[in-house]
Enzyme design. Structure first.
Site, mmCIF file in Angstrom:
data_model
loop_
_atom_site.group_PDB
_atom_site.id
_atom_site.type_symbol
_atom_site.label_atom_id
_atom_site.label_comp_id
_atom_site.label_asym_id
_atom_site.label_seq_id
_atom_site.Cartn_x
_atom_site.Cartn_y
_atom_site.Cartn_z
ATOM 1 N N ASN A 145 0.856 -1.182 0.000
ATOM 2 C CA ASN A 145 0.000 0.000 0.000
ATOM 3 C C ASN A 145 0.897 1.239 0.000
ATOM 4 O O ASN A 145 1.519 1.557 1.006
ATOM 5 C CB ASN A 145 -0.904 -0.019 1.237
ATOM 6 N N GLU A 163 -4.901 -5.331 10.538
ATOM 7 C CA GLU A 163 -3.894 -4.301 10.761
ATOM 8 C C GLU A 163 -4.158 -3.613 12.098
ATOM 9 O O GLU A 163 -5.009 -2.719 12.191
ATOM 10 C CB GLU A 163 -3.935 -3.266 9.638
ATOM 11 N N GLU A 200 -6.873 4.263 8.243
ATOM 12 C CA GLU A 200 -6.731 5.696 8.012
ATOM 13 C C GLU A 200 -8.011 6.298 7.452
ATOM 14 O O GLU A 200 -8.326 7.470 7.701
ATOM 15 C CB GLU A 200 -5.541 5.947 7.076
ATOM 16 N N HIS A 242 -9.433 0.666 5.192
ATOM 17 C CA HIS A 242 -8.159 0.914 5.879
ATOM 18 C C HIS A 242 -8.398 1.832 7.079
ATOM 19 O O HIS A 242 -9.234 2.734 7.039
ATOM 20 C CB HIS A 242 -7.144 1.539 4.918
ATOM 21 N N SER A 260 3.750 -2.274 10.300
ATOM 22 C CA SER A 260 5.214 -2.187 10.407
ATOM 23 C C SER A 260 5.909 -3.487 10.013
ATOM 24 O O SER A 260 6.880 -3.906 10.640
ATOM 25 C CB SER A 260 5.616 -1.755 11.826
ATOM 26 N N LYS A 316 0.005 4.269 -0.246
ATOM 27 C CA LYS A 316 -0.670 5.389 0.416
ATOM 28 C C LYS A 316 -0.522 6.674 -0.412
ATOM 29 O O LYS A 316 -0.456 6.623 -1.640
ATOM 30 C CB LYS A 316 -0.177 5.533 1.858
ATOM 31 N N GLY A 365 2.777 2.150 10.901
ATOM 32 C CA GLY A 365 3.664 3.295 10.762
ATOM 33 C C GLY A 365 4.333 3.749 12.041
ATOM 34 O O GLY A 365 4.970 4.801 12.071
#
Length: 255
Positions: free
Chosen positions: A10, A167, A98, A96, A213, A12, A173
């Site tokens: 991904n 996730e 985010e 996702h 990560s 992003k 991240g």
């Protein structure tokens, strides 16, 4: 039934024409294991999809990072499932964290997006996961189940073109990563949920990815776990080590 290992990258909201071109060159030059044992996709930004699709080696498929919940029209800034199909894009990432947390996409909205994308012929990488507060409260499985319930209510038994990506939000991240044991525990519980709430066949066939990560340094230990069927990779997907993550699929063959 053996589940083919799956590695998704991904990208992003990253990349310029120059940097994406260099990344494609790196992926094209890398030695990767056969597509007989691993399925690989990368998800560039919408504006870079045509360039990546045209230049990237055929062993690596291209995915979108999102799509709209219904047919296109007066929805400024959105991209429809039909448009992705028209471009020849096989996959889309939906749900996702985010988008759930920053853009406030609800569980039901994500479920509806999954159903519409599937109805138009896209394959879906459906993301689920808990925050640190939710994990520390002991609610990891409860939160993930709530997210899966919304998807199940929207798509019913139609899971054959769905890949689930677990996730943990606290590991995305941050440099923190779930231990292989933590990942396996959650993945096993998710498979159990699918068996009890969808079907044993869907539970056995559905690939459950770990994301959070993932690096070239930790992927092999994670890949050894029986219920970890691959990875959805963020930051490391923009680096040459993505090749190492793809090749961790060999762990499953050797197991």
């Amino acid at each position: 039934m053996a589940r083919k290992f799956f590695v998704g990258g991904n990208w992003k909201c990253n990349g310029t024409v120059e940097s994406v071109s260099k990344l494609v060159d790196t992926l094209n030059a890398g030695a990767i294991v056969s597509t007989d044992i691993v399925e690989v996709v990368v998800a560039p930004t919408f504006i870079h999809i045509p360039m990546v699709k045209d230049r990237l080696r055929s062993e690596i498929q291209v995915s979108a990072q999102n799509c709209w919940v219904k047919k296109g029209g007066a929805y400024t800034g959105e991209v429809s499932a039909e448009q992705l199909v028209d471009l020849g894009i096989p996959y889309v990432i939906l749900g996702h964290s985010e988008r759930r947390h920053i853009l406030k996409e609800s569980h039901d909205f994500v479920g509806q997006k999954c159903a519409y994308a599937l109805s138009k012929g896209l394959k879906v990488i459906a993301c689920i996961g808990e925050t640190l507060d939710e994990r520390e409260a002991g609610n990891t499985i409860k939160v993930c189940a709530e997210q899966l319930i919304a998807i199940k209510e929207a798509i019913g038994q139609n899971w054959s073109e769905v890949v689930v990506a677990y996730e943990p939000v606290w590991a995305i991240g941050t440099g923190k990563v779930a231990t292989p044991e933590q990942a396996e525990e959650v993945h096993a519980e998710l498979r159990k949920w699918l068996a009890e709430n969808v079907s044993a066949e869907v539970a056995e066939a559905t690939r459950i990815l770990y994301g959070g990560s993932v690096t070239g340094g930790n992927c092999k230990e994670l890949a050894k776990k029986p219920n970890v069927d691959g990875f959805l990779v963020g930051g490391a997907a923009l680096k040459p080590e993505f090749i190492d993550i793809i090749n961790s699929a060999q762990i499953k063959v050797a197991a």
